[in-house]
Write a protein that holds these residues in place. Structure first.
Motif: not given
Length: 120
Positions: A35-62
């Protein structure tokens, strides 16, 4: 005895036009669960591995369709696309502002983006 955590490799295209001459790819190892989504993987990368990653997140429900990225070459919504193994994530086509963030036209103007087929 602790159970081993399943992981997957996420390869992300990185590019900052103010600094880089060409895009490059950076690979991250992230925890995986069904059930891991692309967004949750990007969020994990940003929060835990690399704070410099830029990606767009808004509604999170499509609903807003702002999180379009290319996943293994196909345009998808990051918030609703389920990952089922190692993936490559690139920005959708357009002028890259930084990493996975792409310039979008002002409201009311047509955007030249690829058709997105909804996940069923």
């Amino acid at each position: 005895m602790s159970e081993a955590i399943e992981t997957i490799k996420i390869k992300v295209q990185r590019f900052d036009p103010a600094v880089d001459k060409e895009p490059n790819y950076q690979e991250y190892t992230v925890p995986y669960a069904k059930g891991t989504t692309v967004m949750s993987a990007l969020r994990y990368i940003y929060e835990n591995l690399d704070h410099s990653l830029a990606y767009y997140a808004s509604c999170r429900i499509g609903k807003c369709a702002g999180c379009h990225v290319r996943v293994n070459g196909n345009t998808k919504l990051a918030c609703t696309t389920i990952i089922e193994g190692n993936v490559t994530i690139e920005p959708k086509k357009g002028k890259v502002i930084r990493d996975l963030v792409v310039e979008t036209p002002p409201r009311g103007e047509k955007e030249g983006h690829e058709e997105v087929v909804p996940e069923v």
